[in-house]
Design a protein around this motif. Sequence first.
Motif, PDB file in Angstrom:
ATOM      1  N   SER A   8       0.808  -1.215   0.000  1.00  0.00           N
ATOM      2  CA  SER A   8       0.000   0.000   0.000  1.00  0.00           C
ATOM      3  C   SER A   8       0.845   1.269   0.000  1.00  0.00           C
ATOM      4  N   LEU A   9       2.137   1.152   0.227  1.00  0.00           N
ATOM      5  CA  LEU A   9       3.002   2.320   0.305  1.00  0.00           C
ATOM      6  C   LEU A   9       3.494   2.705  -1.089  1.00  0.00           C
ATOM      7  N   ALA A  10       4.260   3.796  -1.141  1.00  0.00           N
ATOM      8  CA  ALA A  10       4.720   4.315  -2.432  1.00  0.00           C
ATOM      9  C   ALA A  10       5.500   3.257  -3.207  1.00  0.00           C
ATOM     10  N   ARG A  11       5.256   3.210  -4.496  1.00  0.00           N
ATOM     11  CA  ARG A  11       5.952   2.249  -5.346  1.00  0.00           C
ATOM     12  C   ARG A  11       7.397   2.689  -5.557  1.00  0.00           C
ATOM     13  N   ARG A  12       8.291   1.725  -5.542  1.00  0.00           N
ATOM     14  CA  ARG A  12       9.707   2.032  -5.767  1.00  0.00           C
ATOM     15  C   ARG A  12       9.910   2.498  -7.203  1.00  0.00           C
ATOM     16  N   PRO A  13      10.475   3.703  -7.391  1.00  0.00           N
ATOM     17  CA  PRO A  13      10.747   4.174  -8.755  1.00  0.00           C
ATOM     18  C   PRO A  13      11.796   3.293  -9.439  1.00  0.00           C
ATOM     19  N   ASP A  14      11.781   3.277 -10.750  1.00  0.00           N
ATOM     20  CA  ASP A  14      12.686   2.408 -11.506  1.00  0.00           C
ATOM     21  C   ASP A  14      14.156   2.722 -11.247  1.00  0.00           C
ATOM     22  N   HIS A  15      14.475   3.972 -10.937  1.00  0.00           N
ATOM     23  CA  HIS A  15      15.891   4.328 -10.756  1.00  0.00           C
ATOM     24  C   HIS A  15      16.400   4.029  -9.348  1.00  0.00           C
ATOM     25  N   VAL A  16      15.535   3.501  -8.477  1.00  0.00           N
ATOM     26  CA  VAL A  16      15.939   3.156  -7.113  1.00  0.00           C
ATOM     27  C   VAL A  16      16.186   1.654  -7.023  1.00  0.00           C
ATOM     28  N   PRO A  17      17.420   1.218  -6.788  1.00  0.00           N
ATOM     29  CA  PRO A  17      17.681  -0.220  -6.659  1.00  0.00           C
ATOM     30  C   PRO A  17      17.079  -0.777  -5.367  1.00  0.00           C
TER      31      PRO A  17
END
Length: 407
Positions: A8-17
């Motif tokens: 339910s929390l913020a989705r990990r952006p693609d540039h964040v490993p």
Amino acid sequence: MSTPIEPSLARRPDHVPEALVVDFDFYELPGSDEDIQTAYRQFQVQGPDIFWTPRNGGHWVATRADDILVMQKDHQRFSYRHITLPPMPEVAPRQIPLEIDPPQHAHYRRPLMQALQPAAVAKLEQGVHDVAVEAIERLLPLGECEFVENFAKVLPIHVFLRMVNLPLEDKNFLLPIAEDSVRGRNAETRFKSMVAMGAYLQKWVNERREAPGDDLLTQIVNVEINGQRISHDEAISYAALVLFGGLDTVAGMLSFFARHLATHDVQRRQIVERLDDDAFLKRAIEELIRRHGMANTARVVTHDFEYKGVRFRAGDRLLPPNLLVGIDDRLNPDPLTVDFAREGGIHAAFGNGPHACPGASLARRELRIFLREWLSRIPEFRIKAGTKPVMATGMVNGILKLELAWS
């Protein structure tokens, strides 16, 4: 400290490993009910130097002093244009002057710097002294007090409301609003506090713009930029931010000082024995400030770039907690230990660079007066038996309740 994240929390952006994702919520830090700064330090020593958390809208966190100091000063890459987490609603007015980057920031900041420079603050000393003595003398025969309400919120607030020439009786209305602003768990709570403060200030701002006086409020609501006075809305925003700062931050630091001295008899007695030693007292105050940092202000990444192997993207939000500078063992050996003999203890409790807190000189003077006047009258005190300090984290960390007792 990398842990699975709730969907339910913020989705990990693609540039964040994935390796840089840590479950960190600075409103709910494990162990913060015992010691806020120690709770922060666990993330400093156990996780990556810079990590990303999905909490509070998703943001980066810098944990080491060398990075935090860069982020405090480099507005070209790390902008102040949004300083709260989670982000405020788009309709929220910007918090002037804190959410303005240089060089425009300097024009707004100037009246605060002039009003709070050391020479000007020195003229306030007798008033600060009188308020402190009156409050302590009232508490002394009682043998106990709830320190936050009975002293920490009395001294700085009386002094500050005199500086802006607002009615002292309004403090009971203003304090809960300030509390919601600095420790509100969500953007809605903080936004409502801004609206409430703005509504309160309408009358006073109109009055000072139509009939200027010689107080601090008059100076800030009549700032001129390039020969033109700031707008009414900007004046309200500026006045609100100054009131939020003046009503809360020094009260928090006073409470951290009192809590530490109530639980460290040897160090309290060291100060009692050397209350007239200006050099020692100055060093003791800086060491206590270093150990008990409070404020957090977020940043917004201005453009795509790589920093120490971390890929930042334009619009990323970032939290570089001020308090982690003072308790970084790479900068200050054995950082959680208060040592009045420490040489060169480095901290960023008041920030650094163009946005450094203009009220630092006044805060230090109030802290010094507290130590001298309280410890000369109540040299022996402790946490009241059967009670425990109540602490809270947020954009500004603080102590909500601190019961003290003495013979």
